[in-house]
Design an enzyme around this catalytic site. Structure first.
Site, PDB file in Angstrom:
ATOM      1  N   HIS A 113       2.507   5.751   4.380  1.00  0.00           N
ATOM      2  CA  HIS A 113       1.551   5.267   5.376  1.00  0.00           C
ATOM      3  C   HIS A 113       2.355   4.685   6.523  1.00  0.00           C
ATOM      4  O   HIS A 113       3.525   4.346   6.361  1.00  0.00           O
ATOM      5  CB  HIS A 113       0.594   4.230   4.765  1.00  0.00           C
ATOM      6  CG  HIS A 113       1.265   3.064   4.083  1.00  0.00           C
ATOM      7  ND1 HIS A 113       1.775   1.990   4.774  1.00  0.00           N
ATOM      8  CD2 HIS A 113       1.537   2.819   2.776  1.00  0.00           C
ATOM      9  CE1 HIS A 113       2.297   1.122   3.909  1.00  0.00           C
ATOM     10  NE2 HIS A 113       2.184   1.608   2.686  1.00  0.00           N
TER      11      HIS A 113
ATOM     12  N   ASP B 268       6.214  -4.896  -5.863  1.00  0.00           N
ATOM     13  CA  ASP B 268       5.852  -4.349  -4.550  1.00  0.00           C
ATOM     14  C   ASP B 268       5.527  -5.536  -3.673  1.00  0.00           C
ATOM     15  O   ASP B 268       4.507  -6.213  -3.868  1.00  0.00           O
ATOM     16  CB  ASP B 268       4.641  -3.415  -4.701  1.00  0.00           C
ATOM     17  CG  ASP B 268       4.239  -2.735  -3.398  1.00  0.00           C
ATOM     18  OD1 ASP B 268       4.758  -3.110  -2.327  1.00  0.00           O
ATOM     19  OD2 ASP B 268       3.404  -1.811  -3.461  1.00  0.00           O
TER      20      ASP B 268
ATOM     21  N   GLU C  87       9.817   2.372  -3.141  1.00  0.00           N
ATOM     22  CA  GLU C  87       9.266   2.387  -1.779  1.00  0.00           C
ATOM     23  C   GLU C  87      10.261   1.813  -0.785  1.00  0.00           C
ATOM     24  O   GLU C  87      10.782   0.715  -0.988  1.00  0.00           O
ATOM     25  CB  GLU C  87       7.973   1.551  -1.743  1.00  0.00           C
ATOM     26  CG  GLU C  87       7.376   1.413  -0.355  1.00  0.00           C
ATOM     27  CD  GLU C  87       6.013   0.718  -0.349  1.00  0.00           C
ATOM     28  OE1 GLU C  87       5.755  -0.086  -1.272  1.00  0.00           O
ATOM     29  OE2 GLU C  87       5.240   0.974   0.589  1.00  0.00           O
TER      30      GLU C  87
ATOM     31  N   ASP D  69     -15.264 -26.436   2.735  1.00  0.00           N
ATOM     32  CA  ASP D  69     -14.710 -26.575   4.081  1.00  0.00           C
ATOM     33  C   ASP D  69     -13.227 -26.223   4.161  1.00  0.00           C
ATOM     34  O   ASP D  69     -12.521 -26.670   5.058  1.00  0.00           O
ATOM     35  CB  ASP D  69     -14.975 -27.986   4.631  1.00  0.00           C
ATOM     36  CG  ASP D  69     -14.384 -29.060   3.747  1.00  0.00           C
ATOM     37  OD1 ASP D  69     -13.843 -28.701   2.678  1.00  0.00           O
ATOM     38  OD2 ASP D  69     -14.448 -30.235   4.121  1.00  0.00           O
TER      39      ASP D  69
ATOM     40  N   TYR E 157       2.865   7.089 -12.924  1.00  0.00           N
ATOM     41  CA  TYR E 157       2.205   6.063 -13.737  1.00  0.00           C
ATOM     42  C   TYR E 157       1.595   6.728 -14.958  1.00  0.00           C
ATOM     43  O   TYR E 157       0.876   7.722 -14.824  1.00  0.00           O
ATOM     44  CB  TYR E 157       1.116   5.358 -12.909  1.00  0.00           C
ATOM     45  CG  TYR E 157       1.598   5.009 -11.509  1.00  0.00           C
ATOM     46  CD1 TYR E 157       2.279   3.824 -11.267  1.00  0.00           C
ATOM     47  CD2 TYR E 157       1.413   5.902 -10.448  1.00  0.00           C
ATOM     48  CE1 TYR E 157       2.751   3.522  -9.989  1.00  0.00           C
ATOM     49  CE2 TYR E 157       1.883   5.619  -9.176  1.00  0.00           C
ATOM     50  CZ  TYR E 157       2.548   4.429  -8.945  1.00  0.00           C
ATOM     51  OH  TYR E 157       3.027   4.146  -7.684  1.00  0.00           O
TER      52      TYR E 157
ATOM     53  N   ASP F 212       7.383  -3.553   3.552  1.00  0.00           N
ATOM     54  CA  ASP F 212       6.611  -3.106   2.375  1.00  0.00           C
ATOM     55  C   ASP F 212       7.542  -2.309   1.473  1.00  0.00           C
ATOM     56  O   ASP F 212       7.830  -1.146   1.773  1.00  0.00           O
ATOM     57  CB  ASP F 212       5.427  -2.247   2.858  1.00  0.00           C
ATOM     58  CG  ASP F 212       4.555  -1.751   1.713  1.00  0.00           C
ATOM     59  OD1 ASP F 212       4.718  -2.235   0.579  1.00  0.00           O
ATOM     60  OD2 ASP F 212       3.690  -0.877   1.969  1.00  0.00           O
TER      61      ASP F 212
ATOM     62  N   HIS G 188      -0.769  -1.299   6.283  1.00  0.00           N
ATOM     63  CA  HIS G 188      -1.220   0.090   6.421  1.00  0.00           C
ATOM     64  C   HIS G 188      -1.583   0.224   7.889  1.00  0.00           C
ATOM     65  O   HIS G 188      -2.704  -0.046   8.289  1.00  0.00           O
ATOM     66  CB  HIS G 188      -2.425   0.381   5.510  1.00  0.00           C
ATOM     67  CG  HIS G 188      -2.047   0.406   4.058  1.00  0.00           C
ATOM     68  ND1 HIS G 188      -2.942   0.645   3.055  1.00  0.00           N
ATOM     69  CD2 HIS G 188      -0.859   0.217   3.434  1.00  0.00           C
ATOM     70  CE1 HIS G 188      -2.325   0.602   1.876  1.00  0.00           C
ATOM     71  NE2 HIS G 188      -1.059   0.336   2.093  1.00  0.00           N
TER      72      HIS G 188
ATOM     73  N   ARG H   1       7.464   2.939  -9.280  1.00  0.00           N
ATOM     74  CA  ARG H   1       7.322   3.301  -7.858  1.00  0.00           C
ATOM     75  C   ARG H   1       8.594   2.862  -7.149  1.00  0.00           C
ATOM     76  O   ARG H   1       9.167   1.824  -7.494  1.00  0.00           O
ATOM     77  CB  ARG H   1       6.091   2.630  -7.233  1.00  0.00           C
ATOM     78  CG  ARG H   1       5.943   2.913  -5.744  1.00  0.00           C
ATOM     79  CD  ARG H   1       4.533   2.657  -5.193  1.00  0.00           C
ATOM     80  NE  ARG H   1       4.099   1.276  -5.205  1.00  0.00           N
ATOM     81  CZ  ARG H   1       3.194   0.784  -6.028  1.00  0.00           C
ATOM     82  NH1 ARG H   1       2.622   1.552  -6.938  1.00  0.00           N
ATOM     83  NH2 ARG H   1       2.850  -0.498  -5.961  1.00  0.00           N
TER      84      ARG H   1
ATOM     85  N   HIS I 102      -2.997  -1.638  -7.660  1.00  0.00           N
ATOM     86  CA  HIS I 102      -3.094  -2.858  -6.856  1.00  0.00           C
ATOM     87  C   HIS I 102      -3.205  -4.086  -7.753  1.00  0.00           C
ATOM     88  O   HIS I 102      -4.012  -4.977  -7.525  1.00  0.00           O
ATOM     89  CB  HIS I 102      -4.273  -2.769  -5.881  1.00  0.00           C
ATOM     90  CG  HIS I 102      -3.962  -1.924  -4.682  1.00  0.00           C
ATOM     91  ND1 HIS I 102      -4.875  -1.601  -3.723  1.00  0.00           N
ATOM     92  CD2 HIS I 102      -2.807  -1.327  -4.290  1.00  0.00           C
ATOM     93  CE1 HIS I 102      -4.305  -0.834  -2.795  1.00  0.00           C
ATOM     94  NE2 HIS I 102      -3.050  -0.666  -3.125  1.00  0.00           N
TER      95      HIS I 102
ATOM     96  N   GLU J 253       7.038   6.263  -0.604  1.00  0.00           N
ATOM     97  CA  GLU J 253       6.781   5.547  -1.850  1.00  0.00           C
ATOM     98  C   GLU J 253       6.196   6.408  -2.960  1.00  0.00           C
ATOM     99  O   GLU J 253       5.066   6.185  -3.395  1.00  0.00           O
ATOM    100  CB  GLU J 253       5.870   4.337  -1.596  1.00  0.00           C
ATOM    101  CG  GLU J 253       4.624   4.610  -0.760  1.00  0.00           C
ATOM    102  CD  GLU J 253       3.759   3.365  -0.616  1.00  0.00           C
ATOM    103  OE1 GLU J 253       3.474   2.708  -1.630  1.00  0.00           O
ATOM    104  OE2 GLU J 253       3.377   3.038   0.524  1.00  0.00           O
TER     105      GLU J 253
ATOM    106  N   HIS K 184      -1.730   8.352  -5.590  1.00  0.00           N
ATOM    107  CA  HIS K 184      -1.768   7.910  -4.181  1.00  0.00           C
ATOM    108  C   HIS K 184      -0.890   8.801  -3.318  1.00  0.00           C
ATOM    109  O   HIS K 184      -0.204   9.683  -3.824  1.00  0.00           O
ATOM    110  CB  HIS K 184      -1.383   6.430  -4.059  1.00  0.00           C
ATOM    111  CG  HIS K 184      -0.006   6.082  -4.573  1.00  0.00           C
ATOM    112  ND1 HIS K 184       1.131   6.248  -3.806  1.00  0.00           N
ATOM    113  CD2 HIS K 184       0.422   5.594  -5.764  1.00  0.00           C
ATOM    114  CE1 HIS K 184       2.188   5.849  -4.501  1.00  0.00           C
ATOM    115  NE2 HIS K 184       1.792   5.451  -5.708  1.00  0.00           N
TER     116      HIS K 184
END
Ligand code: GLY
Ligand code: MN
Ligand code: MN
Length: 451
Positions: free
Chosen positions: A364, A270, A418, A49, A398, A281, A371, A416, A253, A394, A360
């Site tokens: 975006h 990130d 960004e 619950d 890698y 972001d 996004h 990265r 991710h 960004e 990638h």
């Protein structure tokens, strides 16, 4: 650190009613003689619950300012009279003891300004009848099974009545057709809100970088950035924070955030704050010991050059795709200079050789959703950037280590960078430019809180 308190209910997340009136005018103009039905987001169960923290629907909020679970809005196009009808949960003393006060119809009328307000238990009796006339209904089937049933009932009634009157529903269209285009161009108030989200995001990153040192847990870096977000008035992170150290920086991710950093690691952080429902972001990659190793610096410099090149491609009238193109060109040149790729740069770009190291896209849209909505291309052509659009820039590289007994010099390095960028009348504004990004500035910031 400037502290702001989060908006307390009931509110329009700090926007004045005029903001929503203007949005509705634009939506109703675009609807023509059609009707739009927007439900609230569902409350998602976590286990037994307990529930996930409630996140209102971006679409319903955009159109009305409504943030309560169980609400449904109906808007008619201007040519069909421009009516705005709202359904909200009825007041319920017992339920409100558990989950807090509800607006109820009276509160909703006052706060959200609909022409008519009903309670959500009247949906079945009222909604189908409102849908029999218009030829086109904007509604996303499949998102809410109860509402699907009411809409279907409206469609069925309209279909059986239609032939006699020459009217009735013929088309069911995704609401994004109308809403996405409008959401893509931010209003001055939205831009102001996104500046705040950017400021809070930058501050969180700056603090997390300042507290990081060898031995910090990824979870502690995550905790620091998110603590600053909350302290500064954000609802929380706009998406699950990625704090990837060492080879975890290569997992795009990665959200486990369960490893303890070691001397010499890079940390890819990130994270973005959600302030009044608008997202930041940002990614920075920093050496946890305060100094980049030579190979890390080599990779970082390539990504930084790509970041600069991509930022340089943002401006009104520029195709969206050129931002990615500029990043790919710079990354490919850099990969050749590093000796990772061999051959002619133009041929390598053509062959998308970068994809092994940069899988990638560069950008975006950013807004109510991290996004955010909006087509990136139309009729097979890249869309052209316009003032008021907000996008991320960004690029990254890698080099996942694949357990090779003789690892390459860059194995395990993930970088990265960004930022969040607003397209302006005469160029662009980097909303997150205050966060260190140059090598010296990043090195100077890491661990400064322990000095
Ligand atoms: N944080 C998700 C992204 O950068 O797109
Ligand atoms: Mn990000
Ligand atoms: Mn992003």
């Amino acid at each position: 650190m400037k502290e702001e308190s989060p908006e307390d209910a009931p509110s329009l997340e700090g926007f004045p009613p005029e903001e929503f009136q203007a949005r509705r005018r634009a939506i109703q103009e675009a609807l023509g003689d059609a009707v739009l039905v927007l439900p609230a987001a569902p409350l998602l169960h976590r286990s037994r619950d307990s529930e996930y923290p409630y996140r209102p629907s971006s679409e319903l909020f955009y159109a009305t300012g409504a943030t309560e679970e169980g609400s449904v809005a109906l808007l008619r196009g201007r040519e069909a009279g421009g009516e705005y009808i709202l359904f909200v949960r009825p007041r319920d003393t017992k339920a409100e003891r558990w989950s807090g006060p509800r607006l109820g119809p009276e509160g909703a009328r006052e706060l959200l300004g609909p022409d008519q307000v009903h309670t959500s238990d009247e949906l079945e009796a009222i909604l189908p009848g409102l849908l029999v006339g218009p030829a086109r209904i904007y509604y996303r089937l499949g998102a809410d099974t109860t509402l699907d049933r009411h809409v279907r009932m409206g469609l069925e009634r309209g279909r059986s009545r239609g032939p006699r009157r020459g009217t009735g529903p013929r088309e069911l269209v995704d609401p994004g057709e109308v809403l996405d285009e409008l959401r893509l161009r931010k209003s001055p108030r939205e831009i102001e809100r996104m500046r705040r989200a950017a400021r809070v995001t930058v501050e969180g990153h700056r603090e997390a970088m300042g507290w990081a040192r060898p031995g910090s847990g990824e979870w502690e870096i995550q905790a620091e950035v998110e603590a600053v977000f909350r302290r500064m008035g954000a609802r929380g992170p706009a998406f699950p924070t990625i704090a990837g150290s060492g080879k975890n920086g290569c997992v795009l991710h990665y959200v486990g955030n369960g490893r303890r950093t070691c001397e010499g690691d890079l940390v890819l952080l990130d994270a973005g704050a959600e302030v009044g429902l608008y997202a930041g972001d940002v990614t920075r990659t920093f050496p946890v010991s305060g100094r980049f190793r030579a190979e890390q610096k080599d990779v970082y410099e390539v990504v930084l050059a790509a970041h600069r090149a991509a930022l340089g491609a943002v401006g009104p009238g520029e195709p969206f795709s050129h931002v990615h193109r500029a990043a790919v060109q710079a990354l490919t040149e850099g990969l050749v200079a590093l000796g990772v790729l061999e051959g002619d740069v133009d041929e390598l770009v053509e062959a998308k050789a970068h994809e092994a190291y940069f899988p990638h896209r560069t950008s975006h849209w950013l807004g109510l959703d991290v996004h955010d909505v909006g087509d990136y291309a139309r009729n097979g052509q890249s869309r052209v950037l316009e003032p008021g659009m907000v996008l991320t820039v960004e690029p990254g590289l890698y080099f996942p280590s694949n357990g090779d007994p003789e690892p390459g010099p860059y194995d395990g390095i993930g970088v990265r960078i960004e930022d969040d960028v607003l397209v302006t009348e005469d160029g662009m504004e980097n909303l997150t430019a205050d966060l260190p990004v140059e090598i010296d500035d990043v090195e100077a910031r890491v661990g400064v809180r322990w000095a």
